[in-house]
Structures are given as C-alpha cells and as structure tokens.
Design a protein around this motif. Structure first.
Motif, PDB file in Angstrom:
ATOM      1  N   ASN A 200       0.808  -1.224   0.148  1.00  0.00           N
ATOM      2  CA  ASN A 200       0.068   0.029   0.057  1.00  0.00           C
ATOM      3  C   ASN A 200       0.837   1.256   0.144  1.00  0.00           C
ATOM      4  O   ASN A 200       0.339   2.177  -0.383  1.00  0.00           O
ATOM      5  CB  ASN A 200      -0.931  -0.024   1.259  1.00  0.00           C
ATOM      6  N   LEU A 201       2.182   1.060   0.542  1.00  0.00           N
ATOM      7  CA  LEU A 201       2.859   2.240   0.748  1.00  0.00           C
ATOM      8  C   LEU A 201       4.064   2.405  -0.358  1.00  0.00           C
ATOM      9  O   LEU A 201       4.788   3.478  -0.449  1.00  0.00           O
ATOM     10  CB  LEU A 201       3.409   2.605   1.928  1.00  0.00           C
ATOM     11  N   GLY A 202       4.392   1.261  -0.931  1.00  0.00           N
ATOM     12  CA  GLY A 202       5.319   1.328  -2.205  1.00  0.00           C
ATOM     13  C   GLY A 202       6.609   1.164  -1.480  1.00  0.00           C
ATOM     14  O   GLY A 202       7.561   2.087  -2.258  1.00  0.00           O
ATOM     15  N   ALA A 203       6.933   0.829  -0.332  1.00  0.00           N
ATOM     16  CA  ALA A 203       8.219   0.722   0.103  1.00  0.00           C
ATOM     17  C   ALA A 203       8.455  -0.658   0.687  1.00  0.00           C
ATOM     18  O   ALA A 203       7.676  -1.362   0.841  1.00  0.00           O
ATOM     19  CB  ALA A 203       8.650   1.831   1.142  1.00  0.00           C
ATOM     20  N   SER A 204       9.619  -1.024   1.186  1.00  0.00           N
ATOM     21  CA  SER A 204       9.922  -1.999   1.573  1.00  0.00           C
ATOM     22  C   SER A 204      10.238  -1.916   3.305  1.00  0.00           C
ATOM     23  O   SER A 204      10.601  -1.218   3.765  1.00  0.00           O
ATOM     24  CB  SER A 204      11.596  -2.536   1.172  1.00  0.00           C
ATOM     25  N   PHE A 205       9.363  -3.004   3.940  1.00  0.00           N
ATOM     26  CA  PHE A 205       9.369  -3.094   5.343  1.00  0.00           C
ATOM     27  C   PHE A 205       9.933  -4.350   5.935  1.00  0.00           C
ATOM     28  O   PHE A 205       9.097  -5.222   6.441  1.00  0.00           O
ATOM     29  CB  PHE A 205       7.724  -2.784   5.591  1.00  0.00           C
ATOM     30  N   PRO A 206      11.199  -4.638   5.968  1.00  0.00           N
ATOM     31  CA  PRO A 206      11.663  -5.901   6.355  1.00  0.00           C
ATOM     32  C   PRO A 206      11.456  -6.171   7.812  1.00  0.00           C
ATOM     33  O   PRO A 206      11.446  -5.123   8.438  1.00  0.00           O
ATOM     34  CB  PRO A 206      13.188  -5.752   5.832  1.00  0.00           C
ATOM     35  N   VAL A 207      11.072  -7.445   8.060  1.00  0.00           N
ATOM     36  CA  VAL A 207      10.866  -7.723   9.577  1.00  0.00           C
ATOM     37  C   VAL A 207      12.268  -8.254  10.095  1.00  0.00           C
ATOM     38  O   VAL A 207      12.755  -9.042   9.380  1.00  0.00           O
ATOM     39  CB  VAL A 207       9.619  -8.694   9.766  1.00  0.00           C
ATOM     40  N   ILE A 208      12.634  -7.655  11.279  1.00  0.00           N
ATOM     41  CA  ILE A 208      14.001  -7.961  11.748  1.00  0.00           C
ATOM     42  C   ILE A 208      13.513  -8.567  13.349  1.00  0.00           C
ATOM     43  O   ILE A 208      12.760  -7.861  14.250  1.00  0.00           O
ATOM     44  CB  ILE A 208      14.808  -6.755  12.046  1.00  0.00           C
TER      45      ILE A 208
END
Length: 339
Positions: free
Chosen positions: A72-80
């Motif tokens: 929805n926001l067009g970016a990468s949200f990698p989980v750490i």
C-alpha cells in the motif's frame, strides 16, 4: 510475550514466505532511509522490529502487516527479529531510534502491562517512551488439559482438593503466567506452576500429560482442541471468542480473571504526525483486504484495529487492574516463574 510455534503458525509462516514476505535478519538490512517528511514517507527501507523468533504469532502478525504496508505504501518493510526479554530487546531498538520513520515495531501489551510485575524496576519498559500509532489484533488465552486428566470443567479441579494441579505457563511476565496464577488463586485450587520457555514446550507437556493443564494462546492450542487431543476448560477474555464459541470464559464460571494479549504499532517518541498518519493509512488499507482478514481467522486472532490513543487507554487500565489483582491475591510472578 510467549513465543508461539504451533503447527498453525508454522503453516502461516510458510504461506507468508510463499507470497513473498522476506525473512530478514539484522545483518540483511542496509541503507535504511525512512523519511520524516509526510507524503514523501516512506522514501526508502523501513525496518520493522519484532520481539519474537520467526514462526511465532508476533512474528507472523508483523509479517502480514509488513506485506500490506509494502503493497500500500510502495516501500520495503523488512521484519527484523530481536527475540528476548518478552519483547524488551526489540522495544529498545525503537526507543533508541531516530524519530524519522526509519524504524517501527508492532509490540505486545504484556510487555507493558504484565512484565513490569515480574521484573526489577530498572528493567521495566515504559509505554510513555513510544508513540502508539494503531491497534492491530487481540490474541486470547485458553486453559487446556489432557483428556487423561479427568478434568472437564474448572469445577472438576475445585472438587479434587487433595490433588495438586500442575500447570504449565509460557514464560515469566506473560499473560499465560498471569491468567493461570489468577485462576488458581481466585478458585482456591491447590496448584503448582511449571514454567516453560514458550508455547511449544508447554503445549508438548500438556499433550504428554507431564502437566495437568496449561494456559496457552488459542492459536497454539486450537488444532489439538479440534482434534480432541486437548480439552478446553476456560478462555480468559472479556467474552467468548468466535473460534471456541462453546468454551465459557473464566468470568462465566464465577472467577474474576480477564487477561488478554493484544498488539499495536509503535514508533519512536516524537515521530512527525505526517509519518504516523501515513502509517495508519497503510495499516487500515491492509486490514481492509480479504487476504489479511483470512490471516486473522487462520490464526485465531480477533481484530483490535482501534486508534493509538484508545490502545493507550487499554494499556493503562490493564496495567493498573493487573497490579491490583496481583496485590490483592498475593501473587509473585517472579517467584512463580522460577523452576
């Protein structure tokens, strides 16, 4: 918070991987460039911390939201993953981060409402050190027993005064520990705590009849309940839950025990309102998708998609209520958590 490794959640992790959720370790994220400039956020990678190991409910929820935010926001949200200390290690990453939208985290209520009752004052994580952005979902606890125990109701345990009921919990300062401790104190059942490091070993112990009962999150236990390998005795939420509609609450059985786990999005204190607004926008768009709604159902999660200020009200009320109950019944979570 108790780390959940049930078959259901492992299956969920596999599904998440299949749809492209990247399992990202701390060394795999570079060039984080989250921006605090409103509509331009996110302009780069946003690190999303979770205080549990891969495959648990906290991890899977974070990955499902991460995927939605990316879409929805067009970016990468990698989980750490920064597992340890009931989520305090991941929380510290957010407390110490710049308030620019580059680091965010979905956190567990128990870290702020229950863990403070079980740790030294200098180890307490304070919710006032964060901005709470958006509620996510609730994860209920259920008390289960092995059919071989002979228990079918809480009254059955009350009517066996000469028997010491051994109960498993999933860590010190967790909702599983508090719910069971309160239940046995308020019901005057002779009981002994048997602490485990997480949901998986506690589940294995009750399945193996090594403990009489265990307080588990519904997602950990539901498959074995449905397979009749476990008997549910009570749920600890404010009302019955849709996933176990025939299981009465502890309150319905005359006991003043209401303990739930819920999760919510946090950002560093002082993060610009424009960034928080965009984050809420992305999360609400995620919640509206059929894919995310099915994720909740598959993992026995109850939506708690409320604004951040309402989450704060719940946290403060629950923290005080739990402290009052622990004081009233003379419960020491630290002592009950020692083996």
């Amino acid at each position: 918070m108790a780390i959940m490794h049930s078959t259901r959640f492992r299956t969920g992790l596999a599904v998440a991987a299949a749809v492209g959720l990247t399992v990202t370790g701390c060394s795999g994220v570079q060039n984080t460039t989250g921006s605090g400039s409103g509509e331009s956020w996110p302009s780069g990678t946003v690190e999303m911390y979770v205080g549990a190991s891969p495959g648990g409910s906290s991890d899977l929820i974070s990955r499902a939201v991460s995927k939605g935010l990316s879409d929805n926001l067009g970016a990468s949200f990698p989980v750490i993953n920064r597992e340890g200390a009931n989520g305090a290690l991941a929380a510290a990453e957010i407390v110490n981060a710049e308030p620019d939208g580059s680091k965010i985290a979905i956190q567990n209520a128990s870290l702020f409402t229950i863990t403070p009752l079980a740790v030294a004052p200098d180890e307490v994580t304070n919710i006032d050190d964060f901005d709470v952005v958006q509620g996510v979902s609730r994860d209920d606890y259920v008390l289960v027993t092995n059919p071989a125990s002979g228990f079918r109701t809480i009254a059955d345990m009350q009517n066996a005064p000469d028997r010491v009921v051994r109960y498993g919990t999933t860590g010190v300062g967790t909702g599983a520990q508090l719910s069971a401790a309160l239940l046995f104190k308020t019901s005057n059942i002779n009981a002994q705590a048997v602490p485990f490091d997480g949901g998986a070993p506690a589940l294995a112990a009750v399945l193996g009849n090594q403990v009489d009962v265990a307080s588990l999150q519904v997602g950990e236990a539901i498959e074995n309940i449905q397979a009749q390998k476990l008997v549910p005795l009570a749920v600890f939420g404010p009302e019955r839950i849709e996933y176990l509609p025939d299981v009465p609450t502890a309150k319905e059985q005359g006991l003043d025990v209401e303990v739930t786990q819920y999760r919510f999005m946090t950002v560093p204190k002082g993060t610009p309102q424009e960034v928080k607004d965009r984050l809420v926008e992305g999360m609400q768009a995620t919640f509206a998708t059929e894919e995310y709604k099915q994720f909740n159902k598959q993992n026995s999660l109850t939506p708690m998609e409320i604004p951040g200020d309402e989450v704060l009200e719940h946290l403060r009320e629950d923290k005080q209520r739990y402290a009052d109950l622990v004081g009233q019944y003379g419960i020491s979570l630290r002592e009950e958590g020692s083996s």
